[in-house]
Enzyme design. Structure first.
Site, mmCIF file in Angstrom:
data_model
loop_
_atom_site.group_PDB
_atom_site.id
_atom_site.type_symbol
_atom_site.label_atom_id
_atom_site.label_comp_id
_atom_site.label_asym_id
_atom_site.label_seq_id
_atom_site.Cartn_x
_atom_site.Cartn_y
_atom_site.Cartn_z
ATOM 1 N N GLU A 70 0.877 -1.180 0.000
ATOM 2 C CA GLU A 70 0.000 0.000 0.000
ATOM 3 C C GLU A 70 0.909 1.223 0.000
ATOM 4 O O GLU A 70 1.538 1.539 1.004
ATOM 5 C CB GLU A 70 -0.897 -0.007 1.248
ATOM 6 C CG GLU A 70 -1.787 1.228 1.334
ATOM 7 C CD GLU A 70 -2.531 1.358 2.671
ATOM 8 O OE1 GLU A 70 -2.831 0.334 3.312
ATOM 9 O OE2 GLU A 70 -2.786 2.504 3.075
ATOM 10 N N ARG A 107 0.930 10.365 0.099
ATOM 11 C CA ARG A 107 1.198 11.462 1.041
ATOM 12 C C ARG A 107 2.365 12.311 0.605
ATOM 13 O O ARG A 107 2.699 13.285 1.272
ATOM 14 C CB ARG A 107 1.563 10.883 2.419
ATOM 15 C CG ARG A 107 0.421 10.211 3.089
ATOM 16 C CD ARG A 107 0.843 9.640 4.431
ATOM 17 N NE ARG A 107 -0.080 8.586 4.758
ATOM 18 C CZ ARG A 107 0.065 7.741 5.758
ATOM 19 N NH1 ARG A 107 1.111 7.822 6.551
ATOM 20 N NH2 ARG A 107 -0.825 6.817 5.981
ATOM 21 N N THR A 111 -4.011 6.134 1.575
ATOM 22 C CA THR A 111 -4.304 7.526 1.929
ATOM 23 C C THR A 111 -5.026 8.214 0.760
ATOM 24 O O THR A 111 -4.757 9.375 0.430
ATOM 25 C CB THR A 111 -3.034 8.310 2.332
ATOM 26 O OG1 THR A 111 -2.169 7.474 3.090
ATOM 27 C CG2 THR A 111 -3.387 9.516 3.198
ATOM 28 N N LYS A 160 -10.811 -1.277 5.813
ATOM 29 C CA LYS A 160 -9.601 -0.991 6.583
ATOM 30 C C LYS A 160 -10.081 -0.492 7.944
ATOM 31 O O LYS A 160 -10.861 0.466 8.014
ATOM 32 C CB LYS A 160 -8.793 0.098 5.868
ATOM 33 C CG LYS A 160 -7.650 0.675 6.723
ATOM 34 C CD LYS A 160 -6.682 1.431 5.840
ATOM 35 C CE LYS A 160 -5.674 2.225 6.655
ATOM 36 N NZ LYS A 160 -4.366 2.304 6.003
#
Ligand code: 3PG
Length: 208
Positions: A38, A42, A66, A126
């Site tokens: 993953e 960011r 994210t 998640k």
């Protein structure tokens, strides 16, 4: 999404600060037995880094993390991410994901968020930030009302507690940054990252 997470119960959460780190980092994780990555959106290096991993590390199964809005969702699809993860869920994001065929793991941390996700047709989430919102105790409590729902628990998980999470029947996998700690990546300590990946895989096998 469920199949992918069942086959790969540990998902390293990756932050790429320099594009040049993307390929050696992915290679170290794959060599250590953790091919599902993953990569969090960011940093400015995330998108070009994902592209490089897809091109040069074909064994890796790369998703973006994210992902906080529909435009990041579309960019992730355009560059070829094989799955998409968000820390929480908004209607905009759930709508975009529902209209897409790319596997999506929406973030939840409460019963109401699970229920909203179920309304949108998702049954795998998640669970974030796992330790901060109640950890294994909260996940156990979800087993009653949400018996068919499955989770990838993330946030505050490391070698010390990964087995506790994976022992729960509603947890398919865990995510975490402990294998790709910032300093290790900054100092290009790829062998140590590979060893940490191996250690995580071994812990996961011994607890299954
Ligand atoms: C994430 O985005 O999933 C988290 O930053 C990972 O949590 P951790 O850093 O506590 O492992």
């Amino acid at each position: 999404m469920n199949k992918l997470l069942t086959a790969h119960p540990i998902v390293p959460v990756v932050v790429i600060e320099r594009i040049e780190d993307a390929v050696p980092l992915a290679e170290a994780l794959v060599a250590g037995g953790l091919p599902v990555l993953e990569v969090t959106l960011r940093t400015d290096a995330a998108i070009p880094g994902i592209k490089k991993i897809i091109k040069h590390v074909p064994e890796a199964i790369v998703g973006s993390g994210t992902v906080n809005n529909a435009s990041q969702f579309s960019v992730s699809e355009e560059i070829g991410c094989q799955f998409i993860v968000s820390p929480g869920s908004t209607d905009e994001l759930l709508d975009a994901a529902r209209a897409s065929s790319t596997p999506f793991l929406p973030g939840v941390s409460s019963a109401s968020e699970v229920m909203r996700g179920l309304d949108y047709g998702f049954d795998c989430f998640k669970f974030f930030p796992a330790e901060a919102v109640g950890g294994t105790a909260l996940l156990k409590s979800f087993q009653g009302p949400f018996s068919n729902v499955r989770f990838c628990a993330t946030g505050g998980i490391g070698l010390h507690n990964v087995s506790d999470y994976l022992a729960l029947k509603n947890v398919l996998s865990v995510g975490g940054s402990w294998i790709t700690a910032t300093d290790l990546v900054r100092e290009k300590r790829w062998q140590e990252i590979e060893l940490l990946a191996r250690e995580a895989v071994a812990t996961c096998k011994s607890s299954s």
